[in-house]
Scaffold this motif. Structure first.
Motif, PDB file in Angstrom:
ATOM      1  N   ARG A   5       0.598  -1.312  -0.138  1.00 40.43           N
ATOM      2  CA  ARG A   5      -0.160   0.113   0.044  1.00 40.43           C
ATOM      3  C   ARG A   5       0.944   1.291  -0.068  1.00 40.43           C
ATOM      4  N   ALA A   6       0.136   2.313  -0.793  1.00 41.75           N
ATOM      5  CA  ALA A   6       1.103   3.644  -0.714  1.00 41.75           C
ATOM      6  C   ALA A   6       0.941   4.238   0.723  1.00 41.75           C
ATOM      7  N   ILE A   7       1.921   5.022   1.062  1.00 46.69           N
ATOM      8  CA  ILE A   7       1.592   5.799   2.415  1.00 46.69           C
ATOM      9  C   ILE A   7       1.942   7.250   2.029  1.00 46.69           C
ATOM     10  N   LYS A   8       1.259   8.175   2.887  1.00 47.20           N
ATOM     11  CA  LYS A   8       1.284   9.502   2.522  1.00 47.20           C
ATOM     12  C   LYS A   8       2.356   9.877   3.012  1.00 47.20           C
ATOM     13  N   ASN A   9       2.680   9.861   4.346  1.00 47.29           N
ATOM     14  CA  ASN A   9       3.756  10.519   5.090  1.00 47.29           C
ATOM     15  C   ASN A   9       4.529   9.182   5.587  1.00 47.29           C
ATOM     16  N   GLY A  10       5.847   9.352   5.813  1.00 45.02           N
ATOM     17  CA  GLY A  10       6.565   8.145   6.364  1.00 45.02           C
ATOM     18  C   GLY A  10       7.824   7.984   5.683  1.00 45.02           C
ATOM     19  N   THR A  11       8.181   6.585   5.945  1.00 42.58           N
ATOM     20  CA  THR A  11       9.513   6.052   5.423  1.00 42.58           C
ATOM     21  C   THR A  11       9.483   4.589   4.796  1.00 42.58           C
ATOM     22  N   VAL A  12       9.821   4.509   3.636  1.00 41.37           N
ATOM     23  CA  VAL A  12       9.883   3.286   2.951  1.00 41.37           C
ATOM     24  C   VAL A  12      11.437   2.774   2.629  1.00 41.37           C
ATOM     25  N   ILE A  13      11.504   1.439   3.320  1.00 43.92           N
ATOM     26  CA  ILE A  13      12.781   1.058   3.548  1.00 43.92           C
ATOM     27  C   ILE A  13      13.028  -0.096   2.478  1.00 43.92           C
ATOM     28  N   ASP A  14      13.710   0.150   1.562  1.00 41.79           N
ATOM     29  CA  ASP A  14      13.517  -0.844   0.424  1.00 41.79           C
ATOM     30  C   ASP A  14      14.972  -1.502   0.281  1.00 41.79           C
ATOM     31  N   HIS A  15      15.010  -2.687  -0.502  1.00 41.68           N
ATOM     32  CA  HIS A  15      16.174  -3.264  -0.893  1.00 41.68           C
ATOM     33  C   HIS A  15      16.756  -4.063   0.468  1.00 41.68           C
ATOM     34  N   ILE A  16      15.912  -4.538   1.194  1.00 41.87           N
ATOM     35  CA  ILE A  16      16.410  -5.476   2.247  1.00 41.87           C
ATOM     36  C   ILE A  16      16.584  -6.859   1.725  1.00 41.87           C
ATOM     37  N   PRO A  17      17.866  -7.412   2.174  1.00 41.30           N
ATOM     38  CA  PRO A  17      18.176  -8.821   1.800  1.00 41.30           C
ATOM     39  C   PRO A  17      16.999  -9.538   2.698  1.00 41.30           C
ATOM     40  N   ALA A  18      16.505 -10.659   1.804  1.00 44.98           N
ATOM     41  CA  ALA A  18      15.106 -11.173   2.392  1.00 44.98           C
ATOM     42  C   ALA A  18      15.407 -11.966   3.731  1.00 44.98           C
ATOM     43  N   ASP A  19      16.777 -12.476   3.818  1.00 42.98           N
ATOM     44  CA  ASP A  19      17.104 -13.285   5.082  1.00 42.98           C
ATOM     45  C   ASP A  19      17.199 -12.167   6.216  1.00 42.98           C
ATOM     46  N   LEU A  20      17.763 -11.056   6.014  1.00 43.49           N
ATOM     47  CA  LEU A  20      17.801 -10.197   7.163  1.00 43.49           C
ATOM     48  C   LEU A  20      16.373  -9.077   7.309  1.00 43.49           C
TER      49      LEU A  20
END
Lengths: 152, 152
Positions: free
Chosen positions: A10-25
């Protein structure tokens, strides 16, 4: 962005998106950021397809902006993770987490005989490799590799 | 389903959607189901608005179908959670998790002096209240309430 991509999280209006996290971590990142205590809406995806990582994790947190200290902890276990700051549905700031040159006081030395594990001394490490992250203790010179990094 | 609802969590083709999880129990459910070890794509939402619960959690797991034993563990900490089985994007089975009448071997008795904590004896409880779940030990008769339920 395709319709299918939009459906992923889901899209968020304000906040933080943390992307490209290795799946095992992913769950380690969740623990470090204490997202189990977060009162605002959180969406977490794992094992999503990623061209770069094979499988990746992504976290979206509404109305939450992290301090540098929290971001640095993530750098220690998952360098190259991206923190995107969202304001009014737009990415207003992108930052790739980078491993620091030295680490003080966050990580436990994995050598049980190290003075930092015997007396109350602040740990100090030199980062001898950034990916996977590898730390060399200032006191006992033993290596703490990424598999043995325990965040205090 | 409105466009906004669809955006909340990505659709899955085959798998399980666990809905109506009380927000404060979401991460406990994740731990019990060991989703950190799940190799298929997982999407987790928490603190989403819910008419029924105020705030709820939801979990979607692709290509994963749970055994009754795993579902029963969830019933112990979060009765009324819904498990939906998805096949080819359709819900083919809906089941509301219900607390059982008795619990054997899954939960630890919270009384440290109970024989089940001293000798190797399978625990046995009668469910004396289902919401919030409250267990009475067959051996020492002490009550283990929902805040103290530790799944073995």
């Amino acid at each position: 962005m395709t319709a299918k991509k939009e459906l992923q999280v889901r899209a968020i209006k304000n906040g933080t998106v943390i992307d490209h996290i290795p799946a095992d971590l992913l769950f380690k990142v969740i623990n470090i950021l204490e997202l189990d205590k977060c009162p605002t809406s959180v969406t977490i995806g794992n094992n999503y397809k990623s061209d770069m990582l094979g499988k990746k994790g992504i976290i979206k947190i509404a109305e939450k902006f992290f301090e540098a200290e929290e971001i640095n902890k993530i750098a220690l276990i998952a360098p190259k993770v991206k923190f995107n700051i969202i304001k009014d549905y737009q990415v207003v700031e992108k930052s790739v987490v980078e491993a620091p040159n030295k680490v003080e006081g966050i990580v436990k030395c994995m050598n049980p005989k190290c003075i930092t594990n015997v007396e109350e001394i602040y740990t100090k490490f030199k980062v001898v490799n950034s990916s996977p992250i590898t730390l060399k203790c200032h006191y006992c010179e033993k290596i703490t590799d990424h598999k043995n990094i325990h965040i205090k």
